[in-house]
Motif scaffolding. Structure first.
Motif, PDB file in Angstrom:
ATOM      1  N   GLY A   8       0.788  -1.225   0.000  1.00  0.00           N
ATOM      2  CA  GLY A   8       0.000   0.000   0.000  1.00  0.00           C
ATOM      3  C   GLY A   8       0.819   1.274   0.000  1.00  0.00           C
ATOM      4  N   GLN A   9       2.121   1.174  -0.309  1.00  0.00           N
ATOM      5  CA  GLN A   9       2.982   2.348  -0.333  1.00  0.00           C
ATOM      6  C   GLN A   9       2.987   2.979  -1.730  1.00  0.00           C
ATOM      7  N   PRO A  10       2.914   4.306  -1.813  1.00  0.00           N
ATOM      8  CA  PRO A  10       2.897   4.967  -3.128  1.00  0.00           C
ATOM      9  C   PRO A  10       4.271   4.950  -3.788  1.00  0.00           C
ATOM     10  N   HIS A  11       4.258   4.907  -5.118  1.00  0.00           N
ATOM     11  CA  HIS A  11       5.499   4.936  -5.892  1.00  0.00           C
ATOM     12  C   HIS A  11       5.337   5.915  -7.047  1.00  0.00           C
ATOM     13  N   PRO A  12       5.528   7.205  -6.770  1.00  0.00           N
ATOM     14  CA  PRO A  12       5.383   8.194  -7.841  1.00  0.00           C
ATOM     15  C   PRO A  12       6.361   7.975  -8.980  1.00  0.00           C
ATOM     16  N   GLU A  13       7.530   7.407  -8.682  1.00  0.00           N
ATOM     17  CA  GLU A  13       8.524   7.194  -9.737  1.00  0.00           C
ATOM     18  C   GLU A  13       8.045   6.172 -10.772  1.00  0.00           C
ATOM     19  N   VAL A  17     -15.576   6.522  -8.686  1.00  0.00           N
ATOM     20  CA  VAL A  17     -14.155   6.251  -8.467  1.00  0.00           C
ATOM     21  C   VAL A  17     -13.563   5.729  -9.764  1.00  0.00           C
ATOM     22  N   LYS A  18     -12.388   6.238 -10.116  1.00  0.00           N
ATOM     23  CA  LYS A  18     -11.705   5.859 -11.347  1.00  0.00           C
ATOM     24  C   LYS A  18     -10.468   5.023 -11.053  1.00  0.00           C
ATOM     25  N   TRP A  19     -10.341   3.888 -11.784  1.00  0.00           N
ATOM     26  CA  TRP A  19      -9.141   3.056 -11.732  1.00  0.00           C
ATOM     27  C   TRP A  19      -8.592   2.831 -13.134  1.00  0.00           C
ATOM     28  N   LEU A  20      -7.290   2.650 -13.209  1.00  0.00           N
ATOM     29  CA  LEU A  20      -6.648   2.090 -14.400  1.00  0.00           C
ATOM     30  C   LEU A  20      -5.703   1.004 -13.898  1.00  0.00           C
ATOM     31  N   PRO A  21      -6.223  -0.217 -13.702  1.00  0.00           N
ATOM     32  CA  PRO A  21      -5.464  -1.262 -13.010  1.00  0.00           C
ATOM     33  C   PRO A  21      -4.087  -1.527 -13.599  1.00  0.00           C
ATOM     34  N   ASN A  22      -3.980  -1.595 -14.928  1.00  0.00           N
ATOM     35  CA  ASN A  22      -2.705  -1.917 -15.568  1.00  0.00           C
ATOM     36  C   ASN A  22      -1.631  -0.902 -15.207  1.00  0.00           C
ATOM     37  N   ALA A  23      -1.996   0.372 -15.102  1.00  0.00           N
ATOM     38  CA  ALA A  23      -1.035   1.439 -14.836  1.00  0.00           C
ATOM     39  C   ALA A  23      -0.890   1.751 -13.353  1.00  0.00           C
ATOM     40  N   MET A  24      -1.835   1.306 -12.518  1.00  0.00           N
ATOM     41  CA  MET A  24      -1.804   1.628 -11.085  1.00  0.00           C
ATOM     42  C   MET A  24      -1.351   0.464 -10.211  1.00  0.00           C
ATOM     43  N   ASN A  25      -1.201  -0.729 -10.825  1.00  0.00           N
ATOM     44  CA  ASN A  25      -0.883  -1.943 -10.072  1.00  0.00           C
ATOM     45  C   ASN A  25      -2.035  -2.316  -9.136  1.00  0.00           C
ATOM     46  N   ILE A  26      -3.223  -2.485  -9.728  1.00  0.00           N
ATOM     47  CA  ILE A  26      -4.412  -2.935  -8.992  1.00  0.00           C
ATOM     48  C   ILE A  26      -4.882  -4.242  -9.618  1.00  0.00           C
ATOM     49  N   HIS A  27      -5.030  -5.273  -8.810  1.00  0.00           N
ATOM     50  CA  HIS A  27      -5.642  -6.525  -9.285  1.00  0.00           C
ATOM     51  C   HIS A  27      -7.100  -6.505  -8.852  1.00  0.00           C
ATOM     52  N   PRO A  28      -8.028  -6.262  -9.791  1.00  0.00           N
ATOM     53  CA  PRO A  28      -9.438  -6.141  -9.404  1.00  0.00           C
ATOM     54  C   PRO A  28     -10.045  -7.424  -8.852  1.00  0.00           C
ATOM     55  N   GLY A  29      -9.383  -8.561  -9.094  1.00  0.00           N
ATOM     56  CA  GLY A  29      -9.893  -9.829  -8.581  1.00  0.00           C
ATOM     57  C   GLY A  29      -9.271 -10.248  -7.270  1.00  0.00           C
ATOM     58  N   SER A  30      -8.495  -9.367  -6.660  1.00  0.00           N
ATOM     59  CA  SER A  30      -7.797  -9.709  -5.422  1.00  0.00           C
ATOM     60  C   SER A  30      -8.687  -9.508  -4.198  1.00  0.00           C
ATOM     61  N   PRO A  31      -8.574 -10.396  -3.201  1.00  0.00           N
ATOM     62  CA  PRO A  31      -9.299 -10.178  -1.936  1.00  0.00           C
ATOM     63  C   PRO A  31      -8.910  -8.869  -1.249  1.00  0.00           C
ATOM     64  N   ARG A  32      -7.742  -8.314  -1.608  1.00  0.00           N
ATOM     65  CA  ARG A  32      -7.319  -7.048  -1.008  1.00  0.00           C
ATOM     66  C   ARG A  32      -8.311  -5.924  -1.305  1.00  0.00           C
TER      67      ARG A  32
END
Length: 410
Positions: A142-147, A197-212
């Motif tokens: 859950g840590q941000p990575h602006p780089e 709420v807006k997501w772009l999973p591929n670019a944000m590192n979000i797995h929409p199918g994750s229990p997280r």
């Protein structure tokens, strides 16, 4: 691959003529119109608005980007200004900046904002825009990575823009679900008037199918806040692992939690693993259509048809969306601004060649294009048609007015 070769060629040309604005002006349009619209163009605009209530019309996919000037908190990755080390990224963002009317980086955020508002305030552009924030890449902890992030647009920036311009702007938040404060931030922005709420999973590192994501999904459903999420290939990122996050079938987890989900661009690029048949693959668009066919997701699953007029999406995806009338009540209008102002992406000549518009329509649409890319995008989509076996298929007026209750509080 052909597109990448084109972009590479263009980047080489751009690097050689870096100080010349002419090159960018050929790729993207940002200048204000130099004359009033013709009577023919005004008539086409009026025809496009037939059946569309301006009070209900919402463009549900509008980006705002900034460099952090004016204390906006916005961020764009420094690699976008490094033509030698990152020529393709440099060219892409140079086109975006030009299309958005940014001519002076010291005043970039103000110029982008003022250009967008001027387009929304134009007499021919009625209705409102859902302007989207964009969260940073976050890791598994859950840590941000602006780089690692292409750009970041804070929630507070779009919330203030909506507060200051309620007649034209609605706020769309963006919250990475892995953040420790994700649920708290969702409650906060909802209380301040965020509509989605807006997501772009591929670019944000979000797995929409994750229990997280489960706690976040529960809160979205509780707040009746829709999730507008990219699905399919995203050309701002590389690698199979990143692209796999855009698999439309991952969205079943959110839908099963009762979240209303809007699939951006109808997942109209790339291929993905068929998670129902491990080892097999299909186009992401076909996987999206499978989701839409699942009875339990009716009333929950929608698609915005932003970007489907782009040259790399206007084949099967656009044709099927026009002709599949059973899907029309679940389509949501979006422009993906500032992309409609980029010549290289939307080519009216290609749309004419494919039979979606006539030569006369193309001529008038090109005039609208030179005046206002938002008007152009709207009128183009209202003009598109497929004529087959004596029947004409078009996007209905209802697709430009979000279903009641889809956007929170709208």
């Amino acid at each position: 691959m052909k597109r990448r070769h084109l972009l590479y060629s263009l980047s080489v040309l751009s690097a050689g003529t870096l100080s010349a604005r002419w090159g960018l002006s050929r790729l993207a349009r940002s200048a204000p119109p130099d004359s009033p619209l013709s009577a023919e163009a005004l008539a086409m605009v009026d025809k496009a608005w037939e059946g569309v209530d301006p009070a209900r019309m919402v463009d549900c996919h509008v980006h705002i980007v900034g460099l952090g000037t004016d204390c906006t908190g916005c961020y764009v990755n420094p690699r976008t200004s490094q033509p030698v080390r990152h020529p393709l990224t440099f060219l892409k963002f140079s086109m975006y900046r030009h299309a958005a009317g940014v001519e002076d980086e010291a005043n970039a955020d103000r110029q982008y904002r003022e250009r967008l508002l001027s387009l929304l305030e134009a007499p021919s552009m009625r209705g409102r825009a859902l302007v989207l924030a964009f969260d940073s890449v976050h890791d598994e902890q859950g840590q941000p990575h602006p780089e690692l992030s292409e750009f970041h647009t804070p929630n507070d920036y779009v919330l203030k823009l909506a507060q200051d311009n309620p007649q034209h702007v609605l706020a769309g938040a963006s919250i990475h679900p892995y953040r420790a404060d994700a649920v708290d931030e969702l409650e906060r922005v909802a209380a301040l008037g965020a509509r989605a709420v807006k997501w772009l999973p591929n670019a944000m590192n979000i797995h929409p199918g994750s229990p997280r994501c489960d706690a976040f999904y529960r809160k979205l459903a509780e707040l009746k806040m829709p999730l507008i999420t990219h699905a399919g290939e995203e050309q701002a990122v590389e690698g199979k692992e990143a692209q796999a996050l855009g698999n439309p079938l991952h969205l079943r987890r959110a839908l099963d939690a009762g979240v209303k989900v809007v699939v951006a661009h109808a997942a109209s690029l790339g291929t993905g693993e068929d998670l129902d048949k491990p080892g097999a693959s299909l186009s992401n668009f076909e996987l999206f259509l499978r989701l839409m066919s699942e009875e339990r997701f009716k009333g929950l699953l929608y698609a915005d048809f932003s970007a489907v007029t782009q040259h790399n999406r206007c084949g099967q995806p656009l044709r099927e969306l026009l002709m599949r009338e059973e899907l029309h009540s679940r389509l949501v209008h979006g422009s993906d601004y500032p992309l409609p102002a980029i010549n290289a992406l939307i080519r009216t000549g290609t749309l004419e060649d494919l039979g979606y518009i006539t030569a006369d329509e193309r001529r008038v649409l090109n005039e609208l294009d030179r005046h206002n890319p938002l008007v152009f995008d709207f009128v183009l989509k209202r003009t598109l048609a497929v004529r087959q076996e004596g029947k004409t298929y078009r996007f209905p007026a209802s697709a430009f007015m979000p279903p009641e209750g889809l956007l929170r509080g709208v």
